[in-house]
Scaffold this motif. Structure first.
Motif, PDB file in Angstrom:
ATOM      1  N   LEU A 198     -23.212  36.937  92.512  1.00  0.00           N
ATOM      2  CA  LEU A 198     -21.997  36.232  92.937  1.00  0.00           C
ATOM      3  C   LEU A 198     -21.298  37.038  94.030  1.00  0.00           C
ATOM      4  O   LEU A 198     -20.914  38.192  93.835  1.00  0.00           O
ATOM      5  CB  LEU A 198     -21.059  36.015  91.749  1.00  0.00           C
ATOM      6  CG  LEU A 198     -19.793  35.209  92.058  1.00  0.00           C
ATOM      7  CD1 LEU A 198     -20.122  33.791  92.483  1.00  0.00           C
ATOM      8  CD2 LEU A 198     -18.856  35.194  90.843  1.00  0.00           C
TER       9      LEU A 198
ATOM     10  N   VAL B 173     -18.086  37.470  96.030  1.00  0.00           N
ATOM     11  CA  VAL B 173     -16.663  37.136  95.945  1.00  0.00           C
ATOM     12  C   VAL B 173     -15.957  37.709  97.172  1.00  0.00           C
ATOM     13  O   VAL B 173     -15.713  38.913  97.247  1.00  0.00           O
ATOM     14  CB  VAL B 173     -16.025  37.722  94.667  1.00  0.00           C
ATOM     15  CG1 VAL B 173     -14.558  37.329  94.586  1.00  0.00           C
ATOM     16  CG2 VAL B 173     -16.784  37.254  93.435  1.00  0.00           C
TER      17      VAL B 173
ATOM     18  N   VAL C 255     -25.772  35.452  86.002  1.00  0.00           N
ATOM     19  CA  VAL C 255     -24.941  35.823  87.149  1.00  0.00           C
ATOM     20  C   VAL C 255     -24.625  37.322  87.145  1.00  0.00           C
ATOM     21  O   VAL C 255     -24.109  37.845  86.153  1.00  0.00           O
ATOM     22  CB  VAL C 255     -23.620  35.027  87.165  1.00  0.00           C
ATOM     23  CG1 VAL C 255     -22.825  35.342  88.429  1.00  0.00           C
ATOM     24  CG2 VAL C 255     -23.892  33.534  87.070  1.00  0.00           C
ATOM     25  N   VAL C 256     -24.945  37.962  88.241  1.00  0.00           N
ATOM     26  CA  VAL C 256     -24.630  39.375  88.401  1.00  0.00           C
ATOM     27  C   VAL C 256     -23.485  39.475  89.400  1.00  0.00           C
ATOM     28  O   VAL C 256     -23.500  38.799  90.423  1.00  0.00           O
ATOM     29  CB  VAL C 256     -25.850  40.132  88.963  1.00  0.00           C
ATOM     30  CG1 VAL C 256     -25.543  41.609  89.130  1.00  0.00           C
ATOM     31  CG2 VAL C 256     -27.063  39.909  88.077  1.00  0.00           C
ATOM     32  N   VAL C 257     -22.482  40.302  89.061  1.00  0.00           N
ATOM     33  CA  VAL C 257     -21.390  40.500  90.011  1.00  0.00           C
ATOM     34  C   VAL C 257     -21.424  41.939  90.513  1.00  0.00           C
ATOM     35  O   VAL C 257     -21.007  42.847  89.813  1.00  0.00           O
ATOM     36  CB  VAL C 257     -20.012  40.219  89.359  1.00  0.00           C
ATOM     37  CG1 VAL C 257     -18.899  40.416  90.392  1.00  0.00           C
ATOM     38  CG2 VAL C 257     -19.960  38.824  88.780  1.00  0.00           C
ATOM     39  N   PRO C 258     -21.960  42.162  91.702  1.00  0.00           N
ATOM     40  CA  PRO C 258     -21.960  43.529  92.238  1.00  0.00           C
ATOM     41  C   PRO C 258     -20.511  44.004  92.370  1.00  0.00           C
ATOM     42  O   PRO C 258     -19.694  43.335  93.010  1.00  0.00           O
ATOM     43  CB  PRO C 258     -22.637  43.386  93.598  1.00  0.00           C
ATOM     44  CG  PRO C 258     -23.395  42.096  93.520  1.00  0.00           C
ATOM     45  CD  PRO C 258     -22.573  41.215  92.641  1.00  0.00           C
ATOM     46  N   THR C 259     -20.194  45.143  91.750  1.00  0.00           N
ATOM     47  CA  THR C 259     -18.774  45.508  91.633  1.00  0.00           C
ATOM     48  C   THR C 259     -18.251  46.294  92.820  1.00  0.00           C
ATOM     49  O   THR C 259     -17.057  46.495  92.934  1.00  0.00           O
ATOM     50  CB  THR C 259     -18.539  46.320  90.344  1.00  0.00           C
ATOM     51  OG1 THR C 259     -19.523  47.346  90.286  1.00  0.00           O
ATOM     52  CG2 THR C 259     -18.645  45.424  89.130  1.00  0.00           C
TER      53      THR C 259
END
Ligand code: SF4
Lengths: 237, 165, 447
Positions: free
Chosen positions: A5, A7, A33-37
């Motif tokens: 994802l 953002v 869903v992976v959210v690269p931080t």
């Protein structure tokens, strides 16, 4: 299906609900869903201001966060378009999707458990439309199609109303919104006037930046009309 | 160095890009009369023309354009009409003077042949090597004041077409 | 000189007039939509015209020479001019040889670009612009604000007042029909008396040496066919290879420009008439420079239909004069920096990059992409306004570093209220977004 994802920075900071809805919606539809931080910004604000030469850091950071994903999905037409057109890595350019595009073309969504019983005015954001070809364009002699309208048609109870100038720009335009403040606001006011005349309760779009601009004008006018990103509606049970 | 040499010297040949050739796939369904109506021309039969412009006349070739300044109604022959846009091809040879269709107050053109569109029109023109020719479509007009259409700017105030086909 | 943003703010201050301007031009765009959509081959025609222009630009030198040779064989005198000054001097020489003190001129954006009228005035020669819209703005000592509709910034009241002052029409009469008739009578006198006529050129055909001039009013022909000397001025990019190529361009031009099927008069000048001289001016004035840059060469495909003006949401709400250039609108914004980067640094930024211009362009110029390229080139040339470079570098630095970005973001949200000040251009007519407690990433960490 494994999805990263994306953002965009201003959604992260000012419109987290759009990112939340994107995450939930993709999960509902069975994606992992992976959210690269450590993601920040795609670099578009600099590039559109004439400083594409200063976006190396952003590009590198984007690569670090999104390398290796086959599907990078973001809820913002203009940020996705920027990556698609200007990111140095071909693999990344080919893997990035605007969320409506992803839902229609990759997931091929044909039903949604969504309900939004309101009269909604549709704003076509230019970069999603003319840049990513999410829908046919009024200038061209081409058959009508719209991935956006197709998705909204899956929502229960919704009534979608199009303005007469069906795809005129709202005037946000990145730094244009402050460097050309007078024209920018006038363009936004004119779009809103049409939606007001259509007596809608919401203005929906695929680009939060356009919505932020129109929301700013709506609130200054004391209007009751609210703005919603399309994912907020598609995720609305 | 002359400007000519300067300019030509600065033009580097670019990567070749082919001429696409003649346009293929033009639609053929155009109605000459309908187009004439759109561009503000009137279509009349010979009989109607007699009643409308009894005083119309043809003029001989002249070298003096100014001598035509007082013409009320001029009658000429067009080479052919173009259905898609109501244009009529006029050739210098068939005109009293190049300025004639512009300087008269009212213009009457006889048309015997109609082609569907501009591609066909240029085929028809072929390699005609005349000194001057024009496509004329309707009476002179302008919308320079508030975009309101006014007929009769500098050229003829009306165009009447007689179709003999 | 005011920047585009400043001039636009003044324009918009008259809200009613801005709405009128916007709606009138939108109506023209709608007429264009209507006629283009009934032609099933519309998009194919655009592609065809675009390819012809690509091909021509790739072989421009050859086609110019072929045109020259044919035109000369037809009895036309061909002149070349490297820049505006040379062009003006040559035109003056031709007029001086004739001994004229007054002449008629139909619409030619090239002569606007070269400021020919002012130059000739300084030599004691009066130019009478004969296009109605151009005559109106000439009386008012203004520049045209639109390349096809020169007086579109004016209301009929303005024109009535101007004609009252210069042509003695009754005060208060603002009927377009009446005013047009007054101009007809006034200009007819000039047509009949002028020995020299200047016109522009829409297309010049290499194969035949002829050139084509399109008008609706008939003013170019009235001038050219009565004058002893006809001077036709064109940029070197107006060449097309073959006569038959005209078909595609003429089908596109008027439909794109005003929604007409074709202009009323499409005149093909091939040879001088007996006793007449025809001179053709071929002008560079920066075009070869534009041609040599692959990013911008496509701008030379332009056929000056102004469809990009009419569709541009910024142009419609800022008016042509805000672009401070003879050619305004989206195409003007990508042509002007080629002539003078510094003076036109604002123009490529006078756009939201919405892309509508590229979509209507009959020769498929990638206008909005070229606007983007110019932004890069102008900033790289060090022409950024004070503070912008520092601001951008700082922003780039922040956004490239996740830790600094996070700190910056939370500070921004915490103190967003401080931005509610008139010094913030956003806040002038818009509320700031309401800052949430948590960013998405903060929320996600806790999830
Ligand atoms: S750039 Fe295209 S749309 Fe604009 S004036 Fe030129 S040809 Fe017309």
């Amino acid at each position: 299906m494994r999805v990263a994802l994306f953002v965009p920075c201003y959604i992260d900071q000012f419109y987290p609900q759009v990112a939340v809805a994107s995450l939930e919606l993709l999960e509902k539809l069975g994606c992992e869903v992976v959210v690269p931080t450590d993601q920040t910004c795609c670099g578009q604000p600099m590039a559109n201001s004439g400083f594409a030469s200063s976006t190396e850091g952003c590009d590198a950071n984007f690569s670090q966060n999104f390398e290796g994903f086959d599907y990078i999905v973001g809820p913002s037409g203009s940020c996705v378009l920027h990556v698609k057109e200007h990111h140095p890595s071909k693999k990344i350019r080919n893997s990035v999707y605007e969320i409506c595009e992803f839902l229609m073309d990759v997931l091929k969504v044909s039903s949604l458990n969504a309900h939004f019983p309101h009269r909604v005015g549709l704003h076509q954001s230019c970069h999603g439309q003319r840049g990513l070809h999410l829908s046919s364009m009024s200038e061209r002699n081409e058959k009508h199609f719209s991935k956006i309208e197709d998705l909204l048609a899956l929502v229960g109870g919704i009534e979608v109303v199009l303005p007469v100038r069906v795809d005129e720009c709202c005037g946000f335009g990145g730094t244009f919104c402050v460097t050309e403040e007078a024209v920018s606001v006038k363009m936004g006011q004119d779009r809103i006037k049409e939606h007001h005349a259509n007596a809608v309760s919401y203005i929906v779009g695929v680009d939060t930046s356009c919505l932020m601009h129109m929301e700013g004008i709506l609130r200054r006018q004391g209007s009751k009309v609210q703005v919603k990103h399309i994912v907020e509606i598609l995720n609305h049970a | 160095m002359s400007a000519r040499e300067q300019i030509l010297g600065k033009i580097e040949p670019l990567a070749e890009s082919k001429h696409p050739g003649a346009f293929q796939g033009a639609s053929e369904e155009f109605d000459f009369r309908a187009s004439l109506a759109v561009v503000g021309a009137r279509v009349m039969t010979m009989a109607e023309l007699e009643t409308e412009f009894p005083g119309r006349r043809r003029y001989d070739k002249t070298l003096d354009g100014l001598s035509l300044a007082e013409i009320e109604v001029l009658e000429i022959d067009g080479e052919f009409g173009v259905a898609e846009n109501g244009a009529i091809w006029l050739l210098e040879e068939a005109l009293p003077h190049r300025v004639a269709p512009f300087i008269c107050q009212h213009l009457v053109i006889n048309v015997k042949k109609i082609v569907p569109h501009m591609h066909a029109a240029y085929e028809e023109l072929g390699k005609v090597n005349s000194g001057f020719g024009l496509f004329l479509s309707g009476p002179s007009k302008t919308a320079d004041i508030e975009q309101s259409l006014v007929i009769g700017a500098h050229g003829a105030r009306s165009l009447t077409v007689v179709i003999h086909a | 000189m005011l920047s585009h943003a400043e001039a636009s703010e003044n324009f918009i201050a008259d809200a009613d007039r801005t709405d009128w301007h916007d709606e009138t031009l939108w109506f023209v765009r709608e007429k264009r939509d209507k006629v283009s959509k009934v032609l099933p081959e519309w998009e194919a025609l655009r592609e065809h015209a675009s390819q012809i222009k690509d091909h021509t630009l790739a072989n421009l030198g050859e086609y110019l020479q072929a045109f020259e040779a044919k035109a000369q064989a037809n009895g036309i005198t061909v002149h070349w001019a490297a820049d505006a000054a040379e062009h003006n001097a040559i035109v003056h020489d031709i007029i001086a040889a004739q001994g004229s003190k007054i002449l008629v001129k139909s619409k030619s954006m090239l002569t606007e670009e070269c400021h020919l009228n002012d130059y000739l005035a300084s030599k004691g020669i009066e130019v009478v612009d004969t296009d109605l819209g151009e005559r109106i703005v000439q009386f008012r000592n203004e520049a045209p604000s639109h390349i096809v509709l020169p007086a579109i910034h004016l209301k009929k009241e303005d024109v009535g007042e101007t004609f009252h002052q210069f042509l003695g029409t009754p005060k208060g009469n603002k009927d377009p029909q009446f005013l047009t008739e007054a101009a007809r009578q006034h200009l007819r006198g000039h047509f009949l008396a002028s020995e020299v006529a200047i016109t522009g050129v829409n297309f010049a055909v290499a194969e035949t040496g002829e050139f084509v001039v399109c008008t609706n009013e008939g003013n170019a022909d009235m001038g050219a066919h009565l004058a002893k000397v006809h001077i036709a001025c064109m940029g070197i990019e107006k060449i097309i290879p073959k006569r038959a190529d005209l078909a595609s361009f003429l089908r596109l031009l008027a439909r794109s420009a005003t929604g007409q099927l074709i202009t009323t008069y499409t005149s093909h000048f091939h040879k001088p008439r007996e006793g007449q001289e025809i001179h053709i001016m071929l002008i560079d004035n920066g075009r070869t420079r534009q041609l040599a840059d692959p990013k911008y060469k496509n701008s030379l495909k332009c056929i000056r239909c102004a469809a990009c003006f009419n569709t541009c949401p910024v142009y419609r709400r800022s008016g042509g004069h805000s672009y401070h250039q003879p050619v305004a609108g989206p195409i003007g914004s990508i042509l002007a920096p080629n002539i003078d980067k510094k003076a036109n640094v604002d123009l490529p930024f006078a756009s939201t990059l919405c892309g509508s211009c590229s979509n209507v362009c009959p020769v498929k110029i990638n206008i909005h992409e070229q606007l983007w390229f110019w932004r890069q080139d102008l900033m790289e040339a060090g022409l950024a306004p004070v503070g912008k470079t520092i601001g951008m570098k700082l922003m780039a630095f922040t956004l490239a570093n996740p830790v600094i970005y996070r700190i910056g973001g939370s500070l921004l949200r915490r103190f967003a209220g401080l931005l509610n000040t008139r010094l913030n251009p956003w806040y002038k007519q818009r509320e700031m977004p309401v800052a949430p407690q948590e960013s998405f990433q903060e929320w996600y960490k806790k999830r």
